[in-house]
Structure formats: C-alpha cells, structure tokens
Write a protein that holds these residues in place. Sequence first.
Motif, PDB file in Angstrom:
ATOM      1  N   ILE A  24     165.479  61.048  21.040  1.00  0.00           N
ATOM      2  CA  ILE A  24     164.384  61.398  20.119  1.00  0.00           C
ATOM      3  C   ILE A  24     163.271  62.105  20.887  1.00  0.00           C
ATOM      4  O   ILE A  24     162.716  63.115  20.427  1.00  0.00           O
ATOM      5  CB  ILE A  24     163.847  60.134  19.427  1.00  0.00           C
ATOM      6  CG1 ILE A  24     164.922  59.534  18.507  1.00  0.00           C
ATOM      7  CG2 ILE A  24     162.576  60.445  18.636  1.00  0.00           C
ATOM      8  CD1 ILE A  24     164.541  58.198  17.904  1.00  0.00           C
ATOM      9  N   ASN A  25     162.954  61.580  22.053  1.00  0.00           N
ATOM     10  CA  ASN A  25     161.908  62.172  22.886  1.00  0.00           C
ATOM     11  C   ASN A  25     162.245  63.617  23.242  1.00  0.00           C
ATOM     12  O   ASN A  25     161.383  64.502  23.210  1.00  0.00           O
ATOM     13  CB  ASN A  25     161.761  61.323  24.163  1.00  0.00           C
ATOM     14  CG  ASN A  25     160.478  61.605  24.911  1.00  0.00           C
ATOM     15  OD1 ASN A  25     160.214  62.742  25.267  1.00  0.00           O
ATOM     16  ND2 ASN A  25     159.697  60.574  25.168  1.00  0.00           N
TER      17      ASN A  25
ATOM     18  N   SER B 235     157.362  62.415  19.899  1.00  0.00           N
ATOM     19  CA  SER B 235     157.760  62.039  21.245  1.00  0.00           C
ATOM     20  C   SER B 235     157.354  60.600  21.541  1.00  0.00           C
ATOM     21  O   SER B 235     158.095  59.854  22.199  1.00  0.00           O
ATOM     22  CB  SER B 235     157.117  62.989  22.269  1.00  0.00           C
ATOM     23  OG  SER B 235     157.567  62.720  23.571  1.00  0.00           O
ATOM     24  N   ALA B 236     156.189  60.198  21.038  1.00  0.00           N
ATOM     25  CA  ALA B 236     155.713  58.832  21.231  1.00  0.00           C
ATOM     26  C   ALA B 236     156.657  57.827  20.571  1.00  0.00           C
ATOM     27  O   ALA B 236     156.911  56.749  21.117  1.00  0.00           O
ATOM     28  CB  ALA B 236     154.297  58.677  20.683  1.00  0.00           C
ATOM     29  N   ILE B 237     157.173  58.173  19.395  1.00  0.00           N
ATOM     30  CA  ILE B 237     158.114  57.273  18.715  1.00  0.00           C
ATOM     31  C   ILE B 237     159.376  57.078  19.556  1.00  0.00           C
ATOM     32  O   ILE B 237     159.865  55.957  19.741  1.00  0.00           O
ATOM     33  CB  ILE B 237     158.459  57.827  17.320  1.00  0.00           C
ATOM     34  CG1 ILE B 237     157.240  57.735  16.404  1.00  0.00           C
ATOM     35  CG2 ILE B 237     159.655  57.076  16.708  1.00  0.00           C
ATOM     36  CD1 ILE B 237     157.435  58.349  15.037  1.00  0.00           C
ATOM     37  N   GLY B 238     159.897  58.184  20.087  1.00  0.00           N
ATOM     38  CA  GLY B 238     161.062  58.076  20.960  1.00  0.00           C
ATOM     39  C   GLY B 238     160.756  57.271  22.209  1.00  0.00           C
ATOM     40  O   GLY B 238     161.575  56.462  22.659  1.00  0.00           O
TER      41      GLY B 238
ATOM     42  N   SER C  74     170.426  47.182  26.039  1.00  0.00           N
ATOM     43  CA  SER C  74     169.259  47.889  26.580  1.00  0.00           C
ATOM     44  C   SER C  74     169.606  49.330  26.937  1.00  0.00           C
ATOM     45  O   SER C  74     168.812  50.245  26.703  1.00  0.00           O
ATOM     46  CB  SER C  74     168.715  47.157  27.806  1.00  0.00           C
ATOM     47  OG  SER C  74     169.651  47.167  28.871  1.00  0.00           O
ATOM     48  N   GLY C  75     170.807  49.552  27.489  1.00  0.00           N
ATOM     49  CA  GLY C  75     171.224  50.911  27.823  1.00  0.00           C
ATOM     50  C   GLY C  75     171.331  51.795  26.597  1.00  0.00           C
ATOM     51  O   GLY C  75     170.926  52.966  26.621  1.00  0.00           O
ATOM     52  N   ALA C  76     171.874  51.239  25.506  1.00  0.00           N
ATOM     53  CA  ALA C  76     172.016  52.007  24.265  1.00  0.00           C
ATOM     54  C   ALA C  76     170.655  52.334  23.654  1.00  0.00           C
ATOM     55  O   ALA C  76     170.417  53.453  23.182  1.00  0.00           O
ATOM     56  CB  ALA C  76     172.870  51.225  23.276  1.00  0.00           C
ATOM     57  N   VAL C  77     169.747  51.363  23.669  1.00  0.00           N
ATOM     58  CA  VAL C  77     168.409  51.575  23.102  1.00  0.00           C
ATOM     59  C   VAL C  77     167.655  52.647  23.896  1.00  0.00           C
ATOM     60  O   VAL C  77     166.996  53.519  23.319  1.00  0.00           O
ATOM     61  CB  VAL C  77     167.622  50.247  23.071  1.00  0.00           C
ATOM     62  CG1 VAL C  77     166.164  50.492  22.676  1.00  0.00           C
ATOM     63  CG2 VAL C  77     168.261  49.272  22.090  1.00  0.00           C
ATOM     64  N   MET C  78     167.754  52.588  25.218  1.00  0.00           N
ATOM     65  CA  MET C  78     167.100  53.616  26.046  1.00  0.00           C
ATOM     66  C   MET C  78     167.616  55.004  25.703  1.00  0.00           C
ATOM     67  O   MET C  78     166.836  55.962  25.582  1.00  0.00           O
ATOM     68  CB  MET C  78     167.342  53.335  27.531  1.00  0.00           C
ATOM     69  CG  MET C  78     166.508  52.230  28.120  1.00  0.00           C
ATOM     70  SD  MET C  78     166.557  52.202  29.944  1.00  0.00           S
ATOM     71  CE  MET C  78     168.257  51.736  30.253  1.00  0.00           C
ATOM     72  N   LEU C  79     168.914  55.128  25.541  1.00  0.00           N
ATOM     73  CA  LEU C  79     169.518  56.432  25.273  1.00  0.00           C
ATOM     74  C   LEU C  79     169.070  56.981  23.916  1.00  0.00           C
ATOM     75  O   LEU C  79     168.772  58.177  23.786  1.00  0.00           O
ATOM     76  CB  LEU C  79     171.044  56.308  25.315  1.00  0.00           C
ATOM     77  CG  LEU C  79     171.840  57.605  25.200  1.00  0.00           C
ATOM     78  CD1 LEU C  79     171.469  58.571  26.311  1.00  0.00           C
ATOM     79  CD2 LEU C  79     173.334  57.315  25.221  1.00  0.00           C
TER      80      LEU C  79
ATOM     81  N   PHE D  58     167.542  66.504  31.104  1.00  0.00           N
ATOM     82  CA  PHE D  58     168.021  66.008  32.389  1.00  0.00           C
ATOM     83  C   PHE D  58     167.973  64.479  32.425  1.00  0.00           C
ATOM     84  O   PHE D  58     168.927  63.805  32.840  1.00  0.00           O
ATOM     85  CB  PHE D  58     167.161  66.621  33.501  1.00  0.00           C
ATOM     86  CG  PHE D  58     167.252  65.945  34.838  1.00  0.00           C
ATOM     87  CD1 PHE D  58     168.443  65.951  35.555  1.00  0.00           C
ATOM     88  CD2 PHE D  58     166.133  65.323  35.397  1.00  0.00           C
ATOM     89  CE1 PHE D  58     168.517  65.345  36.807  1.00  0.00           C
ATOM     90  CE2 PHE D  58     166.203  64.719  36.639  1.00  0.00           C
ATOM     91  CZ  PHE D  58     167.404  64.722  37.343  1.00  0.00           C
ATOM     92  N   GLY D  59     166.872  63.907  31.940  1.00  0.00           N
ATOM     93  CA  GLY D  59     166.734  62.454  31.886  1.00  0.00           C
ATOM     94  C   GLY D  59     167.693  61.807  30.914  1.00  0.00           C
ATOM     95  O   GLY D  59     168.218  60.717  31.175  1.00  0.00           O
ATOM     96  N   VAL D  60     167.953  62.460  29.788  1.00  0.00           N
ATOM     97  CA  VAL D  60     168.872  61.914  28.790  1.00  0.00           C
ATOM     98  C   VAL D  60     170.287  61.783  29.368  1.00  0.00           C
ATOM     99  O   VAL D  60     170.968  60.774  29.177  1.00  0.00           O
ATOM    100  CB  VAL D  60     168.890  62.794  27.520  1.00  0.00           C
ATOM    101  CG1 VAL D  60     170.006  62.362  26.568  1.00  0.00           C
ATOM    102  CG2 VAL D  60     167.536  62.727  26.809  1.00  0.00           C
ATOM    103  N   VAL D  61     170.730  62.803  30.082  1.00  0.00           N
ATOM    104  CA  VAL D  61     172.057  62.761  30.707  1.00  0.00           C
ATOM    105  C   VAL D  61     172.161  61.596  31.688  1.00  0.00           C
ATOM    106  O   VAL D  61     173.168  60.873  31.731  1.00  0.00           O
ATOM    107  CB  VAL D  61     172.362  64.092  31.420  1.00  0.00           C
ATOM    108  CG1 VAL D  61     173.650  63.990  32.237  1.00  0.00           C
ATOM    109  CG2 VAL D  61     172.474  65.227  30.410  1.00  0.00           C
ATOM    110  N   LEU D  62     171.114  61.373  32.454  1.00  0.00           N
ATOM    111  CA  LEU D  62     171.126  60.287  33.419  1.00  0.00           C
ATOM    112  C   LEU D  62     171.143  58.920  32.726  1.00  0.00           C
ATOM    113  O   LEU D  62     171.748  57.964  33.228  1.00  0.00           O
ATOM    114  CB  LEU D  62     169.921  60.390  34.346  1.00  0.00           C
ATOM    115  CG  LEU D  62     169.978  61.552  35.344  1.00  0.00           C
ATOM    116  CD1 LEU D  62     168.681  61.658  36.118  1.00  0.00           C
ATOM    117  CD2 LEU D  62     171.145  61.374  36.313  1.00  0.00           C
TER     118      LEU D  62
END
Length: 565
Positions: free
Chosen positions: A101-102, A148-151, A91-96, A219-223
């Motif tokens: 992409i977003n 962005s929606a796809i990401g 799940s962590g990898a999929v979120m990242l 910022f969100g991607v880094v987190l």
Amino acid sequence: MTTVKHQPLNEKSWARWTALGLLAFAMFCSYIFMDVLSPIKDLLQSTKGWDSTAFGTMQGSETFLNVFIFFLIFAGIILDKMGVRFTAILSGAVMLIGATINWYALTDMFADSSLQTWFTDHLNYIPVFDELGVSPFYKDMPASAKFSAIGFMIFGCGVEMAGITVSRGIVKWFKGKEMALAMGSEMALARLGVATCMIFSPMFALMGGDIEVSRSVAFGVVLLLIALIMFIVYFFMDRKLDQQTGAEEEKDEPVQIKDLGKIFTSSGFWIVALLCVLYYSAIFPFQKYAVNMLQCNLSLTEPDATSFWASETVTYLQYVIMLICAGAAFASNFSKDIKLRIAMAVLAVAALVAYCVMGYFRQSASAIFAVFPLLAVGITPILGKYVDYKGKAATMLVLGAVLLILCHLTFAFVLPMFKGSDLAGVIVAYLTILVLGASFSLVPASLWPSVPKLVDAKIIGSAYAVIFWIQNIGLWLFPMLIGKVLESTNQDITAAIASGKMTEEVASTSYDYTWPLVMLACLGVAALLLGLYLRVVDRKKGYGLELPNVSSEQTLEAEVADAEL
C-alpha cells in the motif's frame, strides 16, 4: 535394544545459530523498509510536496495502530497463545501488505487516480483524535502522504509483531546459553538494514537521472517478500525442535489477567520499559531525519554526473566494502586464533576507512550516515558475550545514555561550526555517527536479555509486547514532534517558500536542526537518570541485572558451544 536419545536442535550450536540467522535476516529486511524513505526526505518535499510536518506525521503513523488500538498488546497475547511460528508468518504477511500500500501511494498510478481525489477531500478531520491532538492525518496533508500513512500503519503492526516474535524466538532457542550474544548479534545484523537503505534508497530514487521515489519503496517491498520466506523456513525448523522436545507450542496454558498483573506490578519491569522508550525515541525518530540533518549541516557538493563518484557502480562497490567491514568485525569476535582475530580486525578497520573515504568523495549525506551500524556490528557481540559471562547490564545502559547525550549535543552545536569546512565537517559527522551507533548497541546487548529475569517465562511474549507498546508511544510521538519543532523553529523558510523566494528543493536542505537535537539529548538525560535508579532498584530487589546470564554450571558448556562456531 537401547534407544538412542537424539540431541534437540537448540542444543546444537549450528542449528540455533541458523535459526537466529533466519530471524535476523527477516528483521534486516524489515529495518530496510522502516527507514526506506528517510534518506530521500528532500526528494519527497521537492517531488511530492511533503514538508517536515507531513513527513513526520507519515513516519509517526507507523506505530499509530500499535499505540491507540493496542494492537501490540493483542499481538503479545497472540504470540503467547499461538506461538512463535504462527505469529512469525502472520507478521511477515502483514508487513508485506502494508508495504505494498505504501508503495502504491507514491506511484504515478495513485497520483492520477480517483483514489487520490478521495484522500485529498477526506480524512482532514478525525473526531476525538483531532480533539486529543493525536490524529494521524490533518487538513491539507498531501493525499499521497495520507494513503502512505495507512500503509505504514499496517506495516508497523507487522514489524512490531515481528519484533516481539523474534525476541521470543531467541529466548526459546538460546535460554541458558548465549542469549545476550544472540540478541546483540540479531540487532547488529538487523541494523545493517539501516545502512543498506541509506545507500540504496537514494540510488533507486535517482536511477537513470529520473527522480521516482516509488522505486525505493518497491525495493523494500521485494525484500519484505524475502523476509516472509525466511519466516516460513523458520516455521519448519522450529516445528522440528518442538517435535524433538515434545513441546506443544500452540497449546500453551492461556494467559490470564492475573498473570499480566505480575508484569504491571514489577518496578524493575517498568524502569526497563521506560528506559526502552527513551533510548529508542532518541534513535529511531532521529534516523528518519538524520540524512536531511547532515544535508543541512555539511557543505556537500554533488559530483559531476559523468564522474565515477556519481555512478551506480560506486554505490555497489561501497556497499560491498561495507559488508566486508561488518563481516570482518563480526567474525573477529568468534575466532580462537589470536592472529586470525587481529587480521580480521585490521581488515574491518581498513574497510571502514575505505568506506568513509568513498563516502566523502561521493559527497552523499546518506552514504555518510550509513556508517551508523558498522562499529555496533563489531562491538555488539563483545558486549553481548560480556553480559552473558560477566553481567553489568544496568551499568551498560548508563554508559549508553551518556554517549547518547554527547552525540546529539555534538550534532546540535559542534557539527554546524564546521559548515563551510568540507573535510572537517565530514570527519566530525563520521565519528559522531559511529559513536552513536555504538551507544545504541548497548541496548540489545543489555536491556532485552534482562526482561526474562523480571517476568515468568509463560508471559514473556506479553512482557515484550507491553515494552514494545510503551516504546511505540515514543516512536509515534517523536517523529511528529521533530517535524513540528523543525517547522516552528524555521518559520523563515516556510515564509520564503510561501513568497516564492525559495524553492522546495532549496528549502529541503536549509533547516536548522538545533532544537530538535536538543530535545533528543534531553531524552538521553532522562535515560541516564533512570539507568542510575535502575542500578539502585536492582541492588534492593535482587533482580540480578548485574549478574551474568550464563550460570557457572553452564559456562563450560557455553564455551564449548562457542568454540564450535
């Protein structure tokens, strides 16, 4: 020679709360990304051309694959079959991946690429989905919003998988112990992510006086990278627990169709699932529009660019004060020294007042809404402990519904009355937001710990997955509905933009939110009626939802463990 039997990690207070901390911090990071665009809706409209329909459609896409491709159901089966550790890292990898992409969709690199041209020319019509009115794209939707929606769809698969995994992990480490307190505490920390993104997302987007919304997403991607690291650390800790207990998590008995049938034939389970979708549909979609709603209903004057209140320094200072408030409020629940408990509570209240004053002088709608989780952080452990030792989970759900209704109606009809009255409007907003956050804290403290009472432990992962899937239907539908209702009830603004009488920048803070808020209040009414019915069903079926989670035999042990904290 006598063999010393070591105490399993989940029997050690420090260990199980450390495991909870890892899971909660990962969810904290995911909550930040989930709403990272919410406080900059106005900037997306003025710089990227996203109107309310585009914004709502993109935000609703988060749950599209979970709802229509049934990814969450598969995620639950993966969780039951592969276990918490594997599913957490997945799940962590999929979120990242989805978040990256977003981010790219909102950069200048995408804006000047052939990929933007492709998205402009394609995905304007999706067979079947368009006929059913559930397509995640539409004709003339901005290319950046489509990509962005796809990401966000991919991120949504990961974050919802993480949600059921964390719930299962908490059940594994806290079953028979302080489970409601643990679940409430996890959600309290996770919801600080909402406050964090509300404070920092606008700051990153406006950094240096140059508007760039992709910085907020970065910022969100880094987190989320940090969240993945937290899941990896949890992997080793959880594996150690299984080695101690002799469990073989990855070799559990396969889930069968007849087992899943036990979920679908439980009336109590369905009522809890419907309560979940009603509560969350009235909160999470609202969060995505809340800042813009405040911008449209409060008379805020942007401070001078050279003043202290417009600086990045005040942003960091206000965030530190917020953490002090949250930390003191949370810690006050665990102190056995009455004087220390009172001192921590006083510190929390003082920090909350200081935060609110700073938010007022900053004249920032995002900073004002960031108080949303602060009261919840303080009372969620109290509610969780009460459910653990006293019960009354179904009653708390009813109370939460009543508060939910009152808050949305206040936003709809009372707050607009104070437009033009600077201070009074901000005070009404603060109080309503705090109460709304408190009402929402009743859900994790009472609803989630009730699920293990309704289904077998073997299929608990699948049970949570089904609830999350039903919940995701609301999370997909209502962001889009709010956007569409907002556009349809503000056609004068659309016409003014088309005629050139109003700029996108002015239009973005001029909407009338009355009817979207009434719609959300109606969800609260439905939740109230269902909550009352749940109490009746619980008495007839004997599910024990009103009973404590900690049995009388375990009470003394739990109190000792609590004292160790």
